[in-house]
Design an enzyme around this catalytic site. Structure first.
Site, short mmCIF file in Angstrom:
data_model
loop_
_atom_site.label_atom_id
_atom_site.label_comp_id
_atom_site.label_asym_id
_atom_site.label_seq_id
_atom_site.Cartn_x
_atom_site.Cartn_y
_atom_site.Cartn_z
N HIS A 1 0.77 -1.11 -0.11
CA HIS A 1 -0.24 -0.08 0.05
C HIS A 1 0.87 1.26 0.16
O HIS A 1 2.06 1.40 0.63
CB HIS A 1 -1.07 0.13 1.08
CG HIS A 1 -0.47 -0.05 2.61
ND1 HIS A 1 0.05 1.18 3.15
CD2 HIS A 1 -0.20 -1.13 3.28
CE1 HIS A 1 0.48 0.75 4.56
NE2 HIS A 1 0.54 -0.66 4.71
N ASP B 1 -0.08 4.32 1.30
CA ASP B 1 -0.49 5.19 2.12
C ASP B 1 0.24 5.03 3.43
O ASP B 1 0.57 3.79 3.73
CB ASP B 1 -2.10 5.31 2.51
CG ASP B 1 -2.52 4.19 2.84
OD1 ASP B 1 -2.27 3.05 2.19
OD2 ASP B 1 -3.08 3.96 3.63
N ASP C 1 6.16 0.25 7.03
CA ASP C 1 4.60 0.06 7.17
C ASP C 1 4.30 0.69 5.92
O ASP C 1 3.78 1.95 6.08
CB ASP C 1 4.02 0.33 8.18
CG ASP C 1 2.31 -0.16 8.11
OD1 ASP C 1 2.07 -0.95 7.07
OD2 ASP C 1 1.62 0.18 8.65
N GLU D 1 -5.12 1.53 2.66
CA GLU D 1 -5.01 0.43 3.70
C GLU D 1 -5.04 0.99 5.03
O GLU D 1 -5.57 -0.02 5.65
CB GLU D 1 -3.81 -0.40 3.22
CG GLU D 1 -3.59 -1.74 4.21
CD GLU D 1 -3.33 -1.81 5.41
OE1 GLU D 1 -3.38 -2.61 6.20
OE2 GLU D 1 -2.62 -0.84 5.93
N GLU D 2 -4.45 1.88 5.32
CA GLU D 2 -4.25 2.37 6.89
C GLU D 2 -5.72 2.85 7.16
O GLU D 2 -5.66 3.17 8.49
CB GLU D 2 -3.00 3.62 6.82
CG GLU D 2 -1.91 3.16 6.54
CD GLU D 2 -1.25 2.24 7.63
OE1 GLU D 2 -1.85 1.49 8.45
OE2 GLU D 2 0.01 1.69 7.35
N GLU E 1 1.66 -7.73 3.25
CA GLU E 1 2.53 -7.34 4.49
C GLU E 1 2.50 -8.15 5.75
O GLU E 1 1.50 -8.79 5.75
CB GLU E 1 1.94 -5.88 4.67
CG GLU E 1 0.63 -5.40 5.46
CD GLU E 1 0.22 -4.08 5.76
OE1 GLU E 1 1.26 -3.60 6.39
OE2 GLU E 1 -0.47 -3.63 5.45
N HIS F 1 3.70 2.47 12.70
CA HIS F 1 2.94 3.37 13.31
C HIS F 1 3.46 4.26 14.55
O HIS F 1 2.74 5.21 15.09
CB HIS F 1 1.38 3.11 13.98
CG HIS F 1 0.48 2.53 12.80
ND1 HIS F 1 -0.70 2.14 12.87
CD2 HIS F 1 0.89 1.84 11.58
CE1 HIS F 1 -1.01 1.60 11.68
NE2 HIS F 1 -0.26 1.33 10.99
#
EC number: 3.5.1.14
Length: 397
Positions: A77, A79, A109, A143-144, A171, A369
């Site tokens: 992804h 984003d 990520d 995705e996030e 992932e 994150h």
């Protein structure tokens, strides 16, 4: 200390990390420009699909020698989650390298993985290698924030069906020890809000039908369930968070001022249901708690994922056999786990397509994150080598 500044793959990764594809309100145009440039360098055709306006999915395709066979999908992804820049040691979109470590939002990520796919394909093509099955590299949005405007809608399109996917990689998580960890399943996400109505009045009174009493009962029930899962984890060192149901109280709402008993209070919970849970029985339990809490207590779901069967990790799945054989050749121990969060893999597995979550990052604490998200450059480069072994193994099944 190795000087990575002139390493082309590292420069390529840093260029991608510098794109501020950060929530909210992402404009993905810069990502598309970057990825189109990569595809041109690789000599791969590109298609861009918008199942939802301004939510593009870009797919690069390396056609195989037997293109009628089910293909392989490498998904990542574009984003990344928001940052609190004052809490970062280095600017989160500078992709600065300090003592062999890249600091950047998305370096774990999961922009690194997308670049590792690209660089592995670059190596394979430079060696003149041809694959039996067609290989697709997909780069998806949002995705996030749940993937609901990204992969969730993309898999419903003719464009996706025409890709003829037989197997997908997506992932995973970095592994803090010597093992690789692969994820063949995910828990199902339920976001539920319970509303407890009651008699409003002066804060000095002990009125009947009290919303506070009702919400205490509800919270106690959910927190007791949380306590059970914690005890289960603590009693068995072999269990990981992905194997139990997690419950967290995430929002409390209600009231207008301190001396007024409100007419309702609400409590919201984030629940991740383990694969062993009977979903119908679990919802009936919530329903019964609401009845026991008192008159008028109701619940509603903001998100209620269906059960999605795990990907088989045995001899019945030829893609798993090929994946594991490639890892075994590297002499790296491999653990199979259930992913603790949610990824786009669930939308693919829901179609009955085998999908595994995997990051080739060892001796690396997971930092998704977090402030100062980082990855050692050597781990990034080693991961390219790993994918250079895995991709032909899968594509030649």
């Amino acid at each position: 200390m190795t000087d990575y500044a002139n390493e082309p793959a590292v420069a390529n990764l840093r260029d991608y990390l510098r794109i501020r594809s950060v929530h909210p309100n992402i404009n993905y145009n810069e990502c598309l420009t970057y990825l189109r440039r990569q595809a041109v360098e690789l000599g791969l055709p590109v298609q861009v699909v918008e199942a939802v306006p301004r939510k593009p999915v870009l797919v690069m395709t390396w056609e195989g020698l037997e293109p009628n066979l089910p293909s392989i999908l490498l998904n990542s992804h574009m984003d990344v989650v928001p940052v609190f820049e004052k809490s970062w040691t280095y600017p989160p979109f500078e992709a600065r390298i300090v003592d062999g470590v890249i600091y950047a939002r998305g370096v774990q990520d999961m922009k690194t993985t997308g670049v590792q796919y690209i660089e592995a394909v670059r190596r394979l093509k430079s060696r003149g290698i041809r694959l039996k099955r067609t290989l697709h590299l997909s780069f998806v949005p949002d995705e996030e924030v749940g993937g609901h405007n990204g992969m969730s809608e993309f898999v419903k399109t003719d464009h996706f069906r025409n890709l003829n996917i037989g197997f997908a990689l997506d992932e995973g998580l970095a592994s803090p020890d010597d093992n690789f960890v692969v994820y063949n399943a995910e828990r199902s996400i339920w976001h539920v809000t319970v509303t407890c109505p009651g008699k409003s009045g002066h804060g000095s009174l002990l009125l009947p039908d009290n919303c506070g009493e009702k919400i205490r009962y509800i919270i106690d029930k959910f927190m007791d369930l949380r306590k059970e899962s914690k005890a289960k984890l603590e009693s068995d060192p072999e269990l990981t968070i992905g194997e139990v149901t997690s419950v967290n109280l995430t929002m409390l709402n209600g009231g207008i001022q301190n001396n007024v008993i409100p007419e309702k209070l609400t409590a919201s919970f984030d629940i991740r249901l383990a694969l062993s849970v009977n979903f119908e029985e679990f919802e009936n339990m919530i329903k019964q708690w609401c009845i026991e809490a008192g008159d008028g207590v109701t619940y509603e779901f903001e998100q209620k994922d269906v059960y999605v069967a795990p990907t088989s990790v045995d001899s019945t799945n030829p893609y798993w056999v090929a994946f594991k054989a490639a890892i075994d050749k590297l002499n790296v121990p491999l653990k199979v786990r259930t992913f603790p969060g949610g990824t786009d893999s669930r939308f693919i597995r829901q179609l009955g397509i085998s999908a595994l979550g995997f990051f080739p990052h060892r001796h690396t604490p997971p930092a998704l994150h977090e402030h100062n998200e980082s990855l050692r450059v050597s781990v990034f480069l080693d991961g390219i080598t790993v994918y250079t072994d895995i991709i032909p193994a899968l594509a030649n099944v």
